[in-house]
Design an enzyme around this catalytic site. Structure first.
Site, PDB file in Angstrom:
ATOM      1  N   GLU A   1      -6.801  -2.599   0.799  1.00 13.35           N
ATOM      2  CA  GLU A   1      -6.064  -2.594   2.073  1.00 13.35           C
ATOM      3  C   GLU A   1      -7.028  -2.141   3.180  1.00 13.35           C
ATOM      4  O   GLU A   1      -7.847  -1.245   2.963  1.00 13.35           O
ATOM      5  CB  GLU A   1      -4.930  -1.563   1.925  1.00 13.35           C
ATOM      6  CG  GLU A   1      -4.169  -1.233   3.186  1.00 13.35           C
ATOM      7  CD  GLU A   1      -3.195  -0.048   2.964  1.00 13.35           C
ATOM      8  OE1 GLU A   1      -3.515   0.853   2.148  1.00 13.35           O
ATOM      9  OE2 GLU A   1      -2.127  -0.049   3.605  1.00 13.35           O
TER      10      GLU A   1
ATOM     11  N   LYS B   1       2.215  -6.294   5.411  1.00 18.39           N
ATOM     12  CA  LYS B   1       2.824  -5.173   4.682  1.00 18.39           C
ATOM     13  C   LYS B   1       4.227  -4.860   5.194  1.00 18.39           C
ATOM     14  O   LYS B   1       4.431  -4.621   6.393  1.00 18.39           O
ATOM     15  CB  LYS B   1       1.922  -3.950   4.826  1.00 18.39           C
ATOM     16  CG  LYS B   1       2.311  -2.755   3.979  1.00 18.39           C
ATOM     17  CD  LYS B   1       1.257  -1.661   4.148  1.00 18.39           C
ATOM     18  CE  LYS B   1       1.523  -0.443   3.296  1.00 18.39           C
ATOM     19  NZ  LYS B   1       0.477   0.593   3.486  1.00 18.39           N
TER      20      LYS B   1
ATOM     21  N   CYS C   1      -0.533  -1.810  -0.906  1.00 17.66           N
ATOM     22  CA  CYS C   1      -0.407  -0.378  -1.168  1.00 17.66           C
ATOM     23  C   CYS C   1       1.017   0.104  -1.424  1.00 17.66           C
ATOM     24  O   CYS C   1       1.550  -0.063  -2.501  1.00 17.66           O
ATOM     25  CB  CYS C   1      -1.077   0.428  -0.062  1.00 17.66           C
ATOM     26  SG  CYS C   1      -1.323   2.138  -0.602  1.00 17.66           S
TER      27      CYS C   1
HETATM   28  N1  CDT Z   1      -1.697   3.119   2.367  1.00 18.83           N
HETATM   29  C1  CDT Z   1      -0.545   3.486   1.787  1.00 18.83           C
HETATM   30  O1  CDT Z   1       0.437   2.763   1.848  1.00 18.83           O
HETATM   31  N2  CDT Z   1      -0.527   4.668   1.180  1.00 18.83           N
HETATM   32  C2  CDT Z   1       0.674   5.177   0.602  1.00 18.83           C
HETATM   33  C3  CDT Z   1       0.832   6.637   0.822  1.00 18.83           C
HETATM   34  C4  CDT Z   1      -0.040   7.464   0.018  1.00 18.83           C
HETATM   35  S1  CDT Z   1       0.178   9.149   0.175  1.00 18.83           S
HETATM   36  C5  CDT Z   1       0.249   9.838  -1.371  1.00 18.83           C
HETATM   37  C6  CDT Z   1       0.843   4.806  -0.862  1.00 18.83           C
HETATM   38  O2  CDT Z   1       1.948   4.435  -1.215  1.00 18.83           O
HETATM   39  O3  CDT Z   1      -0.081   4.930  -1.661  1.00 18.83           O
END
Ligand code: CDT
Length: 351
Positions: free
Chosen positions: A47, A128, A199
């Site tokens: 990402e 996203k 993500c």
């Molecule tokens: N980038 C991203 O979406 N990160 C989120 C938050 C991480 S915080 C523990 C994820 O779901 O990994």
């Protein structure tokens, strides 16, 4: 009939706030060459691949924010990013790569594209949907912010699966099947069915199921996941940094393995990993998971690393035709809350 392909995750280690884009681009191209030299036909990048993970920073400086984004509709034509796509084309390798997108009308998305090296064009784009974190920074000055709701709007393209034309040798094409063959007889014989998410989306089974309902065989997911973020979730306040990182990696593996199993698909996840600015920890754990939920390849480091495996898409058939034959076993009449309700509504309290 085997449908074997060689795929890779390109894990990318620390990218600092001060790292210049040219050197990051060079690393990404180096990873592409490393994967190609091992036979990879598809390379998945993280990402927001081209910069540091900027939603942790608090700024309203338009020029600073602008510099993190790719402007326009097609990153394969944008000066900052074009060299990676050109190299993928030269090597005839497919890539999926995440970036911050600023559209021509000025809307900001957290986006990824699937680019066909053989065809030299973007085949699919995903924006996203699930943006984690907050719009405003945390009052606690030591907390690591996750300001995706400030810098992006939720994606408007849904979860659309598509066929990648150049991965599977001898794939059945439209019009090439015998005239008398039924739809059921062509299932599982065409080009690879691919879906993308970014993500935080991987934590939502709804996203996987929407792709699963399109027969997805390969889910691609780039990510930036904090190793220690007690203000968000996944790591409790009383955990040490080491315990929290272990827990974060556990949850990553749990969701990739369970959702791959429940949708009978392979998945490839690619991390931005390491300590950005020498202080913001991101987990590694880039992996390739099979439709039975087993990890077939996994990153060993939190640095730049290629994670590679040969997979056989035919292995998706067992789950899709038995335990998770959706057409025979799903009961949509029992699932109405899934689309009618967003938050939790508990049953009334007892007398
Ligand atoms: N980038 C991203 O979406 N990160 C989120 C938050 C991480 S915080 C523990 C994820 O779901 O990994």
């Amino acid at each position: 009939m085997p449908r074997k392909i060689k795929v890779a995750a390109a894990q990318v280690g620390a990218v600092h706030k001060w790292t210049d884009r040219a050197s990051t681009l060079k690393r990404l191209i180096g990873l592409l060459h490393a994967a190609h030299s091992q036979g990879a036909q598809l390379v998945v990048y993280p990402e927001c691949t081209f910069t540091t993970f900027f939603p942790r920073y608090v700024t309203d400086d338009a020029a600073e924010i602008d510099a993190w984004f790719e402007h326009g509709d097609d990153p394969s034509q944008s000066a900052n990013t074009k060299p990676l796509f050109d190299e993928a084309r030269a090597l005839a390798v497919d890539i999926s790569v995440g970036y911050a997108e600023r559209t021509t009308d000025g809307t900001s998305y957290n986006t990824c594209v699937y680019y066909s090296g053989a065809q030299g064009r973007v085949l699919s784009k995903y924006r996203k949907v699930h943006l984690p974190g907050t719009r405003e920074p945390y009052p606690d000055k030591d907390a690591v912010n996750q300001l995706e709701k400030k810098y992006f709007v939720p994606g408007n393209l849904g979860f659309r699966a598509f066929r990648a034309p150049s991965l599977v040798p001898d794939a059945l094409k439209k019009g090439s099947q015998p005239a008398e063959s039924t739809a059921a007889e062509t299932v599982g014989k065409g080009d690879a069915i691919v879906g993308m998410m970014i993500c935080n989306d991987r934590r939502w089974p709804e996203a996987w199921r929407v792709l699963g309902l399109q027969g997805v065989e390969l889910v691609l997911c780039g990510f930036n996941t904090n190793s220690y973020a007690p203000q968000l979730w996944g790591s409790r306040k009383d955990m040490t940094v080491e315990e929290a990182e272990k827990e974060s990696l556990f949850h990553h593996a749990l969701m990739m393995q369970s959702n791959s199993y429940m949708n009978s698909c392979f998945s490839i996840s690619a991390a931005r990993a390491g300590y950005d600015d020498h202080k913001f920890g991101l987990i590694g754990g880039s992996s390739i998971v099979d439709p039975q939920g087993h990890i077939v390849a996994e990153a060993k480091s939190t640095s730049d690393e290629i994670v590679l495996a040969e997979i056989d898409l035919e292995d998706c058939r067992q789950g899709k035709e038995k335990t998770f034959d959706f057409a025979r076993h799903r009961r949509t009449e029992a699932y109405d809350l899934i689309v009618q309700q967003t938050g939790v509504e508990e049953p009334p309290l007892l007398d």
